[in-house]
Scaffold this active site. Structure first.
Site, PDB file in Angstrom:
ATOM      1  N   ALA A 171       0.783  -1.241  -0.064  1.00  0.00           N
ATOM      2  CA  ALA A 171       0.202  -0.020   0.164  1.00  0.00           C
ATOM      3  C   ALA A 171       0.932   1.252   0.043  1.00  0.00           C
ATOM      4  CB  ALA A 171      -1.124   0.227   1.230  1.00  0.00           C
ATOM      5  N   ASP A 172       2.083   1.218   0.828  1.00  0.00           N
ATOM      6  CA  ASP A 172       2.844   2.351   0.856  1.00  0.00           C
ATOM      7  C   ASP A 172       3.503   2.610  -0.501  1.00  0.00           C
ATOM      8  OD1 ASP A 172       2.584   3.630   3.313  1.00  0.00           O
ATOM      9  OD2 ASP A 172       3.987   2.102   4.285  1.00  0.00           O
ATOM     10  N   ILE A 173       4.118   1.556  -0.901  1.00  0.00           N
ATOM     11  CA  ILE A 173       4.754   1.574  -2.225  1.00  0.00           C
ATOM     12  C   ILE A 173       3.931   1.683  -3.399  1.00  0.00           C
ATOM     13  CG2 ILE A 173       6.291   0.333  -3.780  1.00  0.00           C
ATOM     14  CD1 ILE A 173       7.523  -1.426  -1.375  1.00  0.00           C
ATOM     15  N   GLY A 176       2.883   5.464  -3.296  1.00  0.00           N
ATOM     16  CA  GLY A 176       3.910   6.517  -3.973  1.00  0.00           C
ATOM     17  C   GLY A 176       4.188   6.203  -5.640  1.00  0.00           C
TER      18      GLY A 176
END
Length: 400
Positions: A171-173, A176
């Site tokens: 989710a983070d990557i 981004g």
């Protein structure tokens, strides 16, 4: 040191920390943008304290997420710190931030305020749940996004087992990467119209997009799919199989590759098995199919099977750990492990740019900044006199 790449000449001010926002920044920097990372005083980006491991005195996590950027340390609570940031933003092309909704407005740098000073500015906000909706004021983490998006309900070994998140913070990557994509689209819009705009994405949405197949199934059937281990929800066989000495992945999901696989295995008895004649049958009897194929694959080593599968034209590969992936010949050939020069550590290895350009190649050119490494350099570039810089350093407004 300016990086080559298709975004050369684009200036990005990164007001981001930890992972989602910095992922956007490193993608833009690797494609040639001048990304100036603004770190808080005291302490800087929280990733600096995500240890162990370290390389020398620097956190490995920070080194990975912030290579190719210039770094300044700035107290945004002070009038002089705000004055510095305003100066940077007056000529910036892009600003990225991943604070909770309302924070940037409270410190005087919300989108409405910034566009009055720089109408060409692209303002990229990355948050837990986005700038609208009932959850807009909530904070968000990768783990929470994976749970709420349905990802944890489809990840794991099978029904009845505890929920499992994807090992990587997808989710983070992905947030981004989506933010980077949005910034690029906004730059194209500005090229046509001269207008900046806000780009808004979230960890929640970034996790949701990983459910394309499972959402297609749920929307069509009204049934929520569950975890299937390494298997595919729509095609089989398409999963990991155990060999005599390890594991390999085999993608024999279409009918042509299924027939090729049976020839390669010498498994005529499976060709005549009514359960496995076509893909719908194989999916209805996926557990029995996996058991039958595992019995065949356990007869030889991974290397033997991979060589045979390659000769047979069937997509397959080894299951590598991360160090094995780093050493893999294709990883190296694609420049996905590269060395950059760090101010304190010398040469440091990092992951390369996953997009290749024939006319304007980019990629990491420098190591992550030491805390406050480029503060004076950046302030000089933006018209601050040496006496001003010294006074701000003495007052604790800047570090560098």
């Amino acid at each position: 040191m300016a990086a080559a790449g298709p975004l050369a000449g684009i200036k990005v001010i990164e007001l981001c920390h930890v992972m989602a926002g910095p992922t956007c920044g490193l993608m833009l920097a690797d494609m040639g943008a001048d990304v100036i990372k603004v770190e808080k005083i005291p302490g800087g980006d929280d990733t600096r304290r995500m240890v162990p491991p370290t390389i020398g005195d620097e956190a490995a996590a920070f080194l990975m997420m912030n290579r190719n950027k210039r770094g300044i340390a700035l107290d945004l609570k002070s009038p002089d710190g705000k004055r510095v940031l305003w100066r940077l933003l007056e000529t910036a092309d892009v600003v990225t931030e991943n604070y909770r909704r309302g924070f940037m407005e409270r410190i005087g740098f919300g989108y409405d305020a910034l566009r009055q000073h720089n109408s060409r500015l692209i303002y990229c906000a990355i948050s837990g749940f986005g700038r609208t909706g009932p959850y807009a004021d909530r904070g968000g983490y990768d783990l929470v996004a994976q749970g709420m998006s349905g990802l944890m309900s489809i990840t794991g070994e099978g029904p009845g087992r505890p929920p499992v998140k994807v090992g990587a913070p997808v989710a983070d990557i992905t947030a981004g990467i989506l933010a980077c994509t949005g910034v690029l689209a906004a730059l194209q819009h500005r090229h046509r119209t001269g207008e900046g705009q806000m780009v808004d994405t979230s960890l929640f949405e970034a996790a949701i997009v990983h459910t394309y197949w499972q959402s297609a199934i749920a929307l069509a059937s009204g049934i929520a799919p569950g975890p299937m281990g390494s298997a595919h929800p729509l095609n089989g066989p398409y999963q990991a199989f155990e060999t005599s000495d390890g594991w390999i992945t085999v993608g024999a999901a279409n009918q042509t590759n299924w027939q090729r696989l049976l020839d390669l295995l010498g498994a005529a008895h499976l060709r005549d098995d009514a359960r496995f004649v076509d893909n719908p049958g194989r999916m209805r009897h996926l557990d029995e199919l996996a058991a039958a194929l595992n019995a065949e694959f356990r007869k030889k080593s991974s290397a033997e099977w991979l060589a045979a599968l390659e000769r047979g034209g069937i997509p397959a590969g080894p299951v590598l750990d991360v160090l094995q992936m780093h050493a893999n010949e294709q990883t190296r050939a694609r420049d996905m492990i590269v060395e950059v020069e760090h101010a304190a550590l010398g040469k440091v290895k990092t992951i390369g740019l996953p997009v290749k350009f024939s006319a304007s190649p980019g990629g990491p050119k420098r190591g992550a900044p030491v805390y406050g490494e480029h503060t004076r350099e950046v302030l000089r570039e933006h018209g601050f006199a040496e006496a001003e810089i010294d006074a701000m350093a003495k007052a604790g407004v800047i570090v560098g």
